[in-house]
Design a protein around this motif. Structure first.
Motif, PDB file in Angstrom:
ATOM      1  N   LYS A   1     -29.470  -2.437 -29.480  1.00 25.76           N
ATOM      2  CA  LYS A   1     -28.312  -3.145 -30.044  1.00 25.76           C
ATOM      3  C   LYS A   1     -28.322  -4.617 -29.652  1.00 25.76           C
ATOM      4  O   LYS A   1     -28.041  -5.497 -30.480  1.00 25.76           O
ATOM      5  CB  LYS A   1     -27.019  -2.479 -29.581  1.00 25.76           C
ATOM      6  CG  LYS A   1     -26.697  -1.165 -30.285  1.00 25.76           C
ATOM      7  CD  LYS A   1     -25.305  -0.688 -29.901  1.00 25.76           C
ATOM      8  CE  LYS A   1     -24.866   0.479 -30.764  1.00 25.76           C
ATOM      9  NZ  LYS A   1     -23.464   0.860 -30.503  1.00 25.76           N
ATOM     10  N   ASN A   2     -28.633  -4.886 -28.390  1.00 25.26           N
ATOM     11  CA  ASN A   2     -28.679  -6.277 -27.946  1.00 25.26           C
ATOM     12  C   ASN A   2     -29.765  -7.053 -28.675  1.00 25.26           C
ATOM     13  O   ASN A   2     -29.558  -8.204 -29.086  1.00 25.26           O
ATOM     14  CB  ASN A   2     -28.932  -6.334 -26.430  1.00 25.26           C
ATOM     15  CG  ASN A   2     -27.764  -5.803 -25.624  1.00 25.26           C
ATOM     16  OD1 ASN A   2     -26.636  -5.737 -26.115  1.00 25.26           O
ATOM     17  ND2 ASN A   2     -28.031  -5.415 -24.390  1.00 25.26           N
TER      18      ASN A   2
ATOM     19  N   MET B   1     -21.642  -6.339 -37.059  1.00 22.96           N
ATOM     20  CA  MET B   1     -21.808  -6.671 -35.648  1.00 22.96           C
ATOM     21  C   MET B   1     -20.567  -6.282 -34.840  1.00 22.96           C
ATOM     22  O   MET B   1     -20.682  -5.728 -33.740  1.00 22.96           O
ATOM     23  CB  MET B   1     -22.089  -8.170 -35.493  1.00 22.96           C
ATOM     24  CG  MET B   1     -23.422  -8.605 -36.072  1.00 22.96           C
ATOM     25  SD  MET B   1     -23.820 -10.336 -35.731  1.00 22.96           S
ATOM     26  CE  MET B   1     -24.307 -10.246 -34.009  1.00 22.96           C
TER      27      MET B   1
ATOM     28  N   SER C   1     -22.246  -8.915 -42.553  1.00 26.20           N
ATOM     29  CA  SER C   1     -23.052  -8.912 -41.335  1.00 26.20           C
ATOM     30  C   SER C   1     -22.162  -9.051 -40.111  1.00 26.20           C
ATOM     31  O   SER C   1     -22.353  -8.361 -39.101  1.00 26.20           O
ATOM     32  CB  SER C   1     -24.080 -10.036 -41.378  1.00 26.20           C
ATOM     33  OG  SER C   1     -24.905  -9.936 -42.521  1.00 26.20           O
ATOM     34  N   LYS C   2     -21.187  -9.939 -40.198  1.00 24.08           N
ATOM     35  CA  LYS C   2     -20.252 -10.118 -39.088  1.00 24.08           C
ATOM     36  C   LYS C   2     -19.445  -8.843 -38.850  1.00 24.08           C
ATOM     37  O   LYS C   2     -19.189  -8.449 -37.707  1.00 24.08           O
ATOM     38  CB  LYS C   2     -19.322 -11.283 -39.385  1.00 24.08           C
ATOM     39  CG  LYS C   2     -20.011 -12.649 -39.440  1.00 24.08           C
ATOM     40  CD  LYS C   2     -19.037 -13.742 -39.844  1.00 24.08           C
ATOM     41  CE  LYS C   2     -19.711 -15.096 -39.956  1.00 24.08           C
ATOM     42  NZ  LYS C   2     -18.773 -16.144 -40.422  1.00 24.08           N
TER      43      LYS C   2
ATOM     44  N   ASN D   1     -20.531  -3.209 -32.174  1.00 25.67           N
ATOM     45  CA  ASN D   1     -20.539  -3.882 -30.882  1.00 25.67           C
ATOM     46  C   ASN D   1     -21.910  -4.488 -30.598  1.00 25.67           C
ATOM     47  O   ASN D   1     -22.513  -4.283 -29.528  1.00 25.67           O
ATOM     48  CB  ASN D   1     -20.138  -2.932 -29.762  1.00 25.67           C
ATOM     49  CG  ASN D   1     -19.825  -3.658 -28.468  1.00 25.67           C
ATOM     50  OD1 ASN D   1     -19.416  -4.822 -28.469  1.00 25.67           O
ATOM     51  ND2 ASN D   1     -20.027  -2.973 -27.338  1.00 25.67           N
ATOM     52  N   LEU D   2     -22.417  -5.223 -31.580  1.00 28.84           N
ATOM     53  CA  LEU D   2     -23.709  -5.905 -31.423  1.00 28.84           C
ATOM     54  C   LEU D   2     -23.433  -7.269 -30.806  1.00 28.84           C
ATOM     55  O   LEU D   2     -22.923  -8.181 -31.452  1.00 28.84           O
ATOM     56  CB  LEU D   2     -24.393  -6.049 -32.783  1.00 28.84           C
ATOM     57  CG  LEU D   2     -24.665  -4.759 -33.549  1.00 28.84           C
ATOM     58  CD1 LEU D   2     -25.311  -5.051 -34.895  1.00 28.84           C
ATOM     59  CD2 LEU D   2     -25.548  -3.819 -32.737  1.00 28.84           C
ATOM     60  N   VAL D   3     -23.803  -7.397 -29.545  1.00 26.18           N
ATOM     61  CA  VAL D   3     -23.482  -8.603 -28.785  1.00 26.18           C
ATOM     62  C   VAL D   3     -24.753  -9.196 -28.207  1.00 26.18           C
ATOM     63  O   VAL D   3     -25.568  -8.480 -27.608  1.00 26.18           O
ATOM     64  CB  VAL D   3     -22.494  -8.289 -27.636  1.00 26.18           C
ATOM     65  CG1 VAL D   3     -22.163  -9.555 -26.868  1.00 26.18           C
ATOM     66  CG2 VAL D   3     -21.228  -7.650 -28.210  1.00 26.18           C
ATOM     67  N   LYS D   4     -24.929 -10.487 -28.364  1.00 25.58           N
ATOM     68  CA  LYS D   4     -26.114 -11.160 -27.832  1.00 25.58           C
ATOM     69  C   LYS D   4     -26.107 -11.114 -26.314  1.00 25.58           C
ATOM     70  O   LYS D   4     -25.094 -11.334 -25.672  1.00 25.58           O
ATOM     71  CB  LYS D   4     -26.151 -12.618 -28.311  1.00 25.58           C
ATOM     72  CG  LYS D   4     -27.383 -13.367 -27.841  1.00 25.58           C
ATOM     73  CD  LYS D   4     -27.402 -14.777 -28.383  1.00 25.58           C
ATOM     74  CE  LYS D   4     -28.642 -15.525 -27.909  1.00 25.58           C
ATOM     75  NZ  LYS D   4     -28.717 -16.905 -28.419  1.00 25.58           N
TER      76      LYS D   4
ATOM     77  N   ALA E   1     -28.691  -7.759 -32.250  1.00 25.87           N
ATOM     78  CA  ALA E   1     -27.732  -8.868 -32.272  1.00 25.87           C
ATOM     79  C   ALA E   1     -28.444 -10.207 -32.119  1.00 25.87           C
ATOM     80  O   ALA E   1     -28.139 -11.179 -32.825  1.00 25.87           O
ATOM     81  CB  ALA E   1     -26.702  -8.688 -31.157  1.00 25.87           C
ATOM     82  N   ASN E   2     -29.404 -10.260 -31.219  1.00 28.16           N
ATOM     83  CA  ASN E   2     -30.164 -11.497 -31.012  1.00 28.16           C
ATOM     84  C   ASN E   2     -30.905 -11.922 -32.273  1.00 28.16           C
ATOM     85  O   ASN E   2     -30.936 -13.109 -32.625  1.00 28.16           O
ATOM     86  CB  ASN E   2     -31.159 -11.321 -29.869  1.00 28.16           C
ATOM     87  CG  ASN E   2     -30.480 -11.184 -28.525  1.00 28.16           C
ATOM     88  OD1 ASN E   2     -29.309 -11.537 -28.374  1.00 28.16           O
ATOM     89  ND2 ASN E   2     -31.205 -10.679 -27.536  1.00 28.16           N
TER      90      ASN E   2
END
Length: 502
Positions: A473-474, A494, A490-491, A498-501, A477-478
């Motif tokens: 997932k990380n 995310m 897309s937003k 819970n796709l978080v950089k 997100a990246n």
């Protein structure tokens, strides 16, 4: 750089190939002399994927080197225009080659928004939309000059109605009109030599163009995009009946019940079963056999181009690239057809081999994640063009020169925006042997492709995979942030996943 030192490039693109079937299953297989000849002298990439398994968007990525969310053509909408509806800083690769003094050729299926290849400076032959080469003046001239009879088809199977015999391909064509005598999906036999098929026709036109480059000695980049082996699976002699249907073993995930899959997977599987009426592998075997034979037929047509390069001596200074726009979900996962809207390995995996005289020598790269979107920057770098910053793909030049280099991407993103009866977005992330698929408004998927290449066990809810899932997932997100995947959907994806950089 003078013309004598410039590298020539021939880029062969097939449409909709049963690649995973060919590469990863037992039993009878397509015979692919062009691919095998190139892989013997080239570099074969065994971990290659499409950025999106849908013709129009994939083809636009094969022209621009960017993801669909960036070039803006997200489905097979033929009314969108790559020149007008794409961001101004995104260009087709021909622009840069023409500026460098290259002749650019394009023969075959365009299907990249509105217009044709020749609108972008390419010489050659293409048609608007999906296109039907069999009804064109150029094809009629080809038949006449080569003393070939008209191709008539006996349709053996058609999804939407009664099958027909003696269908004139020059009148009916192969465009996806379900109400035509052939239609999509369908399979059948062409009652004329293989030389009457579109792949042989295109190869002959391309060979004639190459002969002209021998005469004028101008550097060139040539694309040949066949319509096949996309269905309808239509096969001629000598390829017809070369594969015995009963000898094709059951596809490894044919009995997958989809119990652990997203809801729409189950729905689409059930809908295809209603459409076809097929519930057993024996019912699929004849169609799979025709698909394999069609692939063999298509690949064999392209061998004419290799022969021309060798006969004229062009092969000594010509890179040859062999790939496809995406895969084919045929008969997998309980009996699916075409591409559907799924990011399964059957639709995602593609062939990719590059022969570079003096550089490649039969290498096989199994551990590097690559995309056919990488081919635009590869072609540009080989031609001496500075790769523009807007391009998302990564040139394969250094990887071809140093296959064991550690300086390569660790993960790879792909995407989908839906097709026909499904319109929610999806994103996929490959990392090591793992594959994560995020679905907006549906459950997700996680597979260990190393131990489960046919995606039989979804590990998304396996507690022991929590750390892997978080890493996937990380990384996704990246990549979404890196490639400016900032559409509203897309937003929403995310936020939902819970796709978080990190």
């Amino acid at each position: 750089m003078d013309n004598a030192k410039k590298m020539n490039i021939v880029w062969l693109v097939q449409d909709h190939v049963v690649w995973k079937h060919y590469r990863d299953t037992e039993g009878p297989k397509p015979t692919l002399p062009t691919y095998e000849k190139l892989s013997a002298e080239g570099t074969e990439f065994n971990n290659a994927y499409t950025p999106i398994p849908l013709c129009g968007p994939a083809r636009c990525s094969l022209l621009t080197g960017v993801y669909p969310h960036k070039h803006g053509i997200l489905n097979n909408n033929k009314h969108l225009d790559l020149a007008k509806d794409t961001p101004s800083d995104v260009n087709i690769y021909s622009k840069y080659l023409l500026d460098k003094g290259y002749r650019t050729g394009f023969f075959g299926k365009w299907h990249a928004g509105s217009g044709i290849a020749q609108d972008f400076g390419f010489e050659g032959y293409s048609l608007p939309g999906y296109g039907n080469p069999y009804g064109t003046e150029e094809y009629g001239k080809y038949l006449q000059e080569n003393n070939l009879s008209k191709p008539f088809v006996d349709v053996e199977w058609k999804l939407t109605g009664k099958v027909h015999k003696d269908v004139d391909l020059t009148e009916t064509g192969i465009e996806p009109n379900p109400n035509s005598a052939i239609g999509h999906p369908a399979a059948g036999v062409i009652k004329a030599p293989a030389e009457t098929t579109e792949a042989y026709f295109l190869s002959k036109l391309a060979c004639e163009w190459l002969e002209q480059r021998v005469e004028d000695q101008e550097p060139f980049v040539l694309r040949v995009d066949t319509w096949g082996p996309h269905q309808p699976y239509l096969v001629s002699e000598p390829f017809k009946d070369t594969i015995s249907p009963k000898d094709i073993p059951e596809y490894p995930n044919f009995k997958n019940d989809f119990a652990d899959r997203p809801t729409y997977h189950q729905r689409d599987r059930d809908e295809w079963r209603k459409k076809t009426g097929f519930t057993t592998w024996e019912e699929w075997q004849p169609i799979v056999a025709r698909a394999y034979e069609h692939f063999s037929q298509n690949d064999s047509a392209l061998e004419q181009i290799l022969d021309t390069l060798e006969r004229t001596g062009l092969d000594k200074n010509t890179v040859v690239i062999y790939t496809a726009d995406h895969g084919d979900i045929l008969a997998s996962n309980g009996g699916l057809f075409d591409k559907d809207s799924m990011l399964t390995e059957e639709t995602m995996a593609i062939p990719l081999v590059i022969k570079w005289p003096g550089v490649t020598d039969g290498q096989k790269i199994k551990d590097k994640l690559v995309s056919n979107m990488d081919l635009v920057p590869t072609v540009l770098e080989m031609a001496g063009v500075d790769v523009p910053d807007f391009i998302d793909g990564t040139s394969l030049v250094n990887l071809l020169k140093e296959p064991n280099t550690k300086e390569w991407r660790e993960d790879l993103m792909a995407e989908h925006f839906g097709h026909i009866n499904y319109h929610n977005i999806q994103r996929v992330l490959y990392w090591k042997e793992y594959k994560y698929v995020a679905h907006k408004d549906d459950s997700d998927e996680l597979y260990d492709l190393g131990s489960d290449p046919f995606e039989l066990k979804n590990l998304i809810d396996d507690p022991s995979m929590e750390s892997v899932l978080n890493e996937m997932k990380n990384r996704l997100a990246n990549r979404m942030l890196e490639y400016d995947d900032s559409l509203e959907e897309s937003k929403e994806l995310m936020a939902q996943k819970n796709l978080v950089k990190q």
